[in-house]
Design an enzyme around this catalytic site. Structure first.
Site: not given
Ligand code: NAD
Ligand code: DAU
Length: 352
Positions: A132-133, A156
């Site tokens: 959603d970012e 990102y």
């Molecule tokens: P993550 O960082 O936990 O995992 C990413 C994975 O991708 C890892 O296993 C890493 O080894 C692999 N990877 C990274 N670079 C690579 C490369 N060059 N080649 C092959 N593998 C590679 O990420 P996540 O939080 O599980 O997110 C997964 C997907 O979902 C991402 O595309 C992210 O943008 C999306 N997403 C995440 C969130 C969230 O809240 N975490 C929310 C919405 C969408």
């Molecule tokens: O919205 C989806 C996204 O959510 C995904 O696409 C990203 O991969 C995932 O990392 C996440 O992004 P955020 O930046 O929202 O997540 P994060 O956990 O890093 O931060 C959540 C909120 O907390 C944000 O407002 C920043 C704040 N934060 C984060 C960290 C790591 C703090 O206040 N302190 C911290 O140390």
């Protein structure tokens, strides 16, 4: 038997998606392709690694020759693309890694898929998992819908927005069947402790400060990762071609309220005096370009595919804490030397 490639399957969300597909679709073969960066961990999948319909491939999506060879060798029918650099703070200090993996890596996959099936798209699908970012930041009201204009604010989110555009462009230009979903913040087991919730759980367990950026009033819409995996399953199997689906938890929390709830739950579970963990809260320098608020309007996926979250936040958070408390060996393993160096650079303090 369909051959389904899942990229990034050793990461947080990817590992839950791999398990969902391997266990629910025994007649499909699931290939998990992952470079095993700092965020990838095969321990996340130890329970499925021996199953006959599962194969792990260690490869980097930015290595064009390797990816082309793999697509020719296995002739994947479908791709679920999750591999990415995923942490906003790391994108601020190292944007090029995000361009390389999230943009170039995605185009290399698209091109390999196109080279394989161009002119013969029947039964094929490229599913891009996004965030959603890409929509930027909301003010105090309103929601992100599938037609909200893109306005990414961090390197990102700019890299993810760019990859979304490339997927759509391959659909328009080459007729590639695709679907995209944009999801809100996930939480749950196997989440790498650079992100807010697992970082705070780890620090509470170790009596370390809980870093809150800025005034802590930033809002995120949290979704349990298993509910995201179920949504991905539905979108992959039933989503309309050339369509975007927003996925969210309808579960908005300010960071400070969320961390306080976490502190209360953990004091109970650790049998610590009420208020012990809250004393660890420390306000720190804000994240540059910090988005104020994300909130998803998930009516489309609900109306078209019948999806809605199944777990309340209190249940999901409680299960998540239990998982970390029961899997401290996992936590120790991922918070080794590299993590300690990252932590010191990011927070200007040593984690003891
Ligand atoms: P993550 O960082 O936990 O995992 C990413 C994975 O991708 C890892 O296993 C890493 O080894 C692999 N990877 C990274 N670079 C690579 C490369 N060059 N080649 C092959 N593998 C590679 O990420 P996540 O939080 O599980 O997110 C997964 C997907 O979902 C991402 O595309 C992210 O943008 C999306 N997403 C995440 C969130 C969230 O809240 N975490 C929310 C919405 C969408
Ligand atoms: O919205 C989806 C996204 O959510 C995904 O696409 C990203 O991969 C995932 O990392 C996440 O992004 P955020 O930046 O929202 O997540 P994060 O956990 O890093 O931060 C959540 C909120 O907390 C944000 O407002 C920043 C704040 N934060 C984060 C960290 C790591 C703090 O206040 N302190 C911290 O140390």
């Amino acid at each position: 038997m369909k051959k389904i490639l899942i990229t990034g399957g050793a990461g947080f969300i990817g590992s839950h998606v791999v398990r969902q597909f391997v266990c629910n679709y025994p007649n499909d073969h699931i290939y998990n392709l992952d470079a095993l960066t700092y965020a990838g961990n095969l321990a996340n999948l130890s329970d499925v690694e021996g199953l006959l319909n599962y194969t792990f491939i260690k490869a980097d999506i930015t290595d064009e020759a390797v990816i082309n060879n793999l697509f020719e060798k296995y002739r994947f029918d479908a791709v679920l693309h999750l591999a990415a650099e995923s942490h906003v703070d790391r994108s601020i200090s190292d944007p090029f890694s995000f361009v390389k993996t999230n943009v170039l890596g995605t185009v290399i996959l698209l091109q390999a898929f196109k080279n394989l099936w161009m002119g013969n798209w029947e039964g094929k699908r490229f599913y891009h998992i996004s965030t959603d970012e890409v929509y930027g930041s909301l003010g105090e009201t309103g929601f992100f819908t599938e037609t909200t204009p893109y306005a990414p604010n961090s390197p990102y989110s700019a890299s993810k927005a760019s990859s979304d555009h490339f997927v759509r462009a391959y659909g328009e230009t080459y007729g590639m069947p695709y679907v995209i979903s944009n999801c809100s913040n996930n939480y749950g087991p196997n989440h790498f402790p650079e992100k807010l919730i697992p970082l705070c759980i780890h620090n509470i367990l170790n009596n370390q400060p809980l870093p809150i950026y800025g005034n802590g009033k930033f809002i995120r819409d949290w979704l349990y990762v298993l509910d995201h995996a179920k949504a991905i399953d539905l979108v992959f199997h039933q989503g309309k071609n050339a369509t975007t689906y927003n996925i969210g938890g309808s579960n908005e929390w300010t960071n400070i309220d969320l961390v306080k709830l976490l502190c209360q739950l953990m004091d109970q579970k650790l049998e610590r005096a009420v208020g012990t963990s809250e004393k660890l809260i420390t306000y720190t320098t804000d994240r540059p370009g910090h988005d104020l608020r994300y909130a998803i309007d998930a009516r489309k996926i609900n109306a078209e595919l019948g999806w809605k979250p199944s777990v309340t936040f209190e249940e999901g958070l409680s299960q998540t804490i239990d998982w970390y408390m029961d899997n401290q060996a996992w936590l120790e393993q991922v918070t080794n030397g590299d993590y300690l160096r990252y932590y010191q650079d990011q927070y200007n303090t040593l984690l003891k």
